[in-house]
Design an enzyme around this catalytic site. Structure first.
Site, short mmCIF file in Angstrom:
data_model
loop_
_atom_site.label_atom_id
_atom_site.label_comp_id
_atom_site.label_asym_id
_atom_site.label_seq_id
_atom_site.Cartn_x
_atom_site.Cartn_y
_atom_site.Cartn_z
N HIS A 89 -7.80 -1.48 -10.29
CA HIS A 89 -7.88 -2.54 -10.00
C HIS A 89 -8.51 -3.83 -10.69
CE1 HIS A 89 -6.06 -1.62 -5.98
NE2 HIS A 89 -6.52 -0.58 -6.04
N ASN A 148 -3.75 -2.04 0.39
CA ASN A 148 -2.68 -2.21 -0.68
C ASN A 148 -1.58 -2.97 0.04
OD1 ASN A 148 -3.88 -1.26 -2.79
ND2 ASN A 148 -3.47 1.02 -2.24
#
Ligand code: NDP
Length: 485
Positions: free
Chosen positions: A56, A129
């Protein structure tokens, strides 16, 4: 003379005499070590980067608020969800997963969807997510999985052999792989995708009664995706496409919004449901547990400084408030440790004191010192417990709820091994055009695999999800569906 407001100063506040010419012995140099302003400027520049997030790394963030639109207080005592109309400020960070900090936004990858609610009972982080499931279901596999998504140690190139070798040997990934390879694998923008808490969590009400829940953020902008071709083109033309889109939409007042829903499962159903409800590679069918509205999230303010806010933001699934508790999900249990640990390494032990992470609720505890302790460090207040000096005390009503466990302490796999039904359900839910694009995306990726053994093993998994699915992938690769491998 005091420093003028417009004076350029050193970091210790002294005015700088010359910021364009370093101090040299004679006009040619060499440069003098006594030019401490030069030394400080170069040294600070060398230290401008904090370690990149291992996953990320590339992200965009925005501020906003959450407003409760449905009374869920019979399920959770969380104060920020206690009444309809209640608003809580929040900060969101969206991200890609595998790429480095400068990588392209419009790639095929899951997207991080991390929300920090600044509640009056402390921060609550919902670190999800844009997909309801994940590739693996035990945190012990996470470092290996991410290695396959990163670069080869010799060539420093992405390695499709490693990607498909790992997936084909980890069939629990099939459901998430199918979502990733489907149209939703490249959202058109961060605004046009859903968000999911993915894991199961426990909500607990004021009477101490619990339910298992799953979170769904549904985009009000509608789902929009990019095809492989368009995503690739945009990645070349504007690698920061999603970052720019989010910033510009908010800047012009087109505030993106999501409705938050939960699925609610009675605690006792966990023992009898047809899938293990704690297995993060599975969804709960919405026919069994329909979506219940909770509220609405609106993003309406851009960060004033990217590094201070987006880069220094630290989200952790363990950042919980009373009324919201973890489930035994083995992936979640690993994340409870790993996220906060990543932040201690990346930002420092006192990361929660930084303005973007600092709770709106007052913090009273016995933690002291550590690098970059930028608040008053507790001043002269009592610094140990128990004490007879009136220091802050625990509140037993805020203990997490107890639940019974049984069995042997052992390295034990999940005992539900149907990796195929839900991946197949998803395949069967797609239109013919969506199936064609799904298979084409898979074939495009698997074509790069140099070992037939890996391809054949993976085709078996697609076939078990749905014979048509496996056959089409095999045909696309110029192979036939193997007998059991
Ligand atoms: P439902 O019909 O009740 O739910 C289907 C879900 O699939 C909806 O959330 C829908 O989201 C989503 N969906 C629809 N089209 C697509 C698509 N092209 N790609 C990805 N998701 C899509 O059925 P079930 O709950 O029994 O689930 C069937 C399958 O749907 C599952 O196996 C799973 O793969 C997938 N799914 C299920 C979810 C769940 O929480 N149950 C969540 C997301 C996907 P939307 O309304 O936004 O289109």
């Amino acid at each position: 003379m005091t420093t003028n407001k417009n004076n350029l100063t050193t970091s210790w506040g002294a005015p700088v005499g010359d910021n364009q010419n370093s101090m040299t012995a004679g006009s040619r140099g060499p440069t003098l070590i006594q030019d401490v302003h030069l030394l400080e400027k170069l040294a600070h520049f060398n230290r401008e980067r904090v370690p990149e997030r291992v996953v990320h790394a590339k992200g965009a963030g925005a501020h906003g608020y959450f407003e409760v639109t449905n009374d869920v207080s019979k399920y959770t005592k969380a104060e920020f969800l206690s009444e309809v109309g209640k608003r809580t400020p929040l900060f969101v960070r969206f991200s890609t997963v595998a790429g480095e900090n400068g990588s392209a936004d419009s790639v095929r990858d899951p997207r991080g969807f991390a929300v920090k609610f600044y509640t009056e009972e402390g921060n609550y982080d919902l670190v999800g997510n844009n997909t309801p499931v994940f590739f693996i279901r035990d945190a012990i596999k996470f470092p290996d999985f991410i290695h396959t998504q990163k670069r080869h140690p010799v060539t420093h190139l992405k390695n499709p052999n490693a990607v498909w070798d790992f997936w084909s040997l980890s069939p629990e990934s099939l459901h998430q792989v199918t979502i990733l390879m489907s149209d939703r694998g490249i959202p058109a923008t961060y605004r046009h995708m859903h968000g999911f808490g993915s894991h199961t969590f426990k909500w607990v009400n004021a009477e101490g009664e619990g339910v298992w829940i799953k979170y769904h953020f549904k985009t009000e902008q509608g789902i929009k995706n990019l095809t492989e071709e368009v995503g690739t083109k945009i990645a070349g033309e504007n690698p920061d496409y999603h970052t720019q889109d989010l910033y510009e939409a908010i800047e012009k007042g087109d505030f993106p919004a999501w409705k938050l829903y939960v699925q609610i499962m009675p605690l006792e159903d966990a023992d009898t449901y047809r899938f293990d409800p704690f297995d993060v590679t599975k969804v709960w069918s919405q026919k069994d547990y329909p979506l219940i509205e909770v509220g609405r999230m609106v993003l309406n303010r851009n960060p004033e400084n990217y590094f201070a806010e987006v880069e220094q933001a630290t989200f952790s699934p363990g950042t919980l408030v009373p009324g919201i508790e973890p489930s035994p999900d083995k992936m979640l249990q690993g994340r409870l440790f790993a996220y906060a640990d990543a932040h201690r390494y990346r930002v420092g032990a006192n990361h929660n004191s930084l303005p973007i992470n600092r709770p709106k609720a007052e913090v009273h505890n016995y933690q002291r010192d550590g690098q970059m302790r930028i608040d008053s460090n507790g001043g002269g207040s009592v610094y140990y417990e128990p004490n007879s000096l009136g220091g802050p005390q625990e509140s037993p009503e805020n203990k997490t709820t107890a639940y019974p466990v049984s069995g042997s302490a052992d390295s034990t796999a999940y005992d539900h091994n149907d990796h195929y039904t839900q991946a197949g359900d998803l395949y069967r839910l797609l239109s013919e055009e969506e199936r064609i694009r799904l298979v084409s995306n898979i074939v495009g990726s698997m074509k790069q695999v140099t070992k037939d053994e890996i391809k054949l093993r993976q085709i078996q998994h697609f076939y078990k999800a749905d014979p048509e699915y496996g056959t089409r992938v095999a045909e696309g690769l110029g192979l036939s569906v193997p007998q059991e491998v």
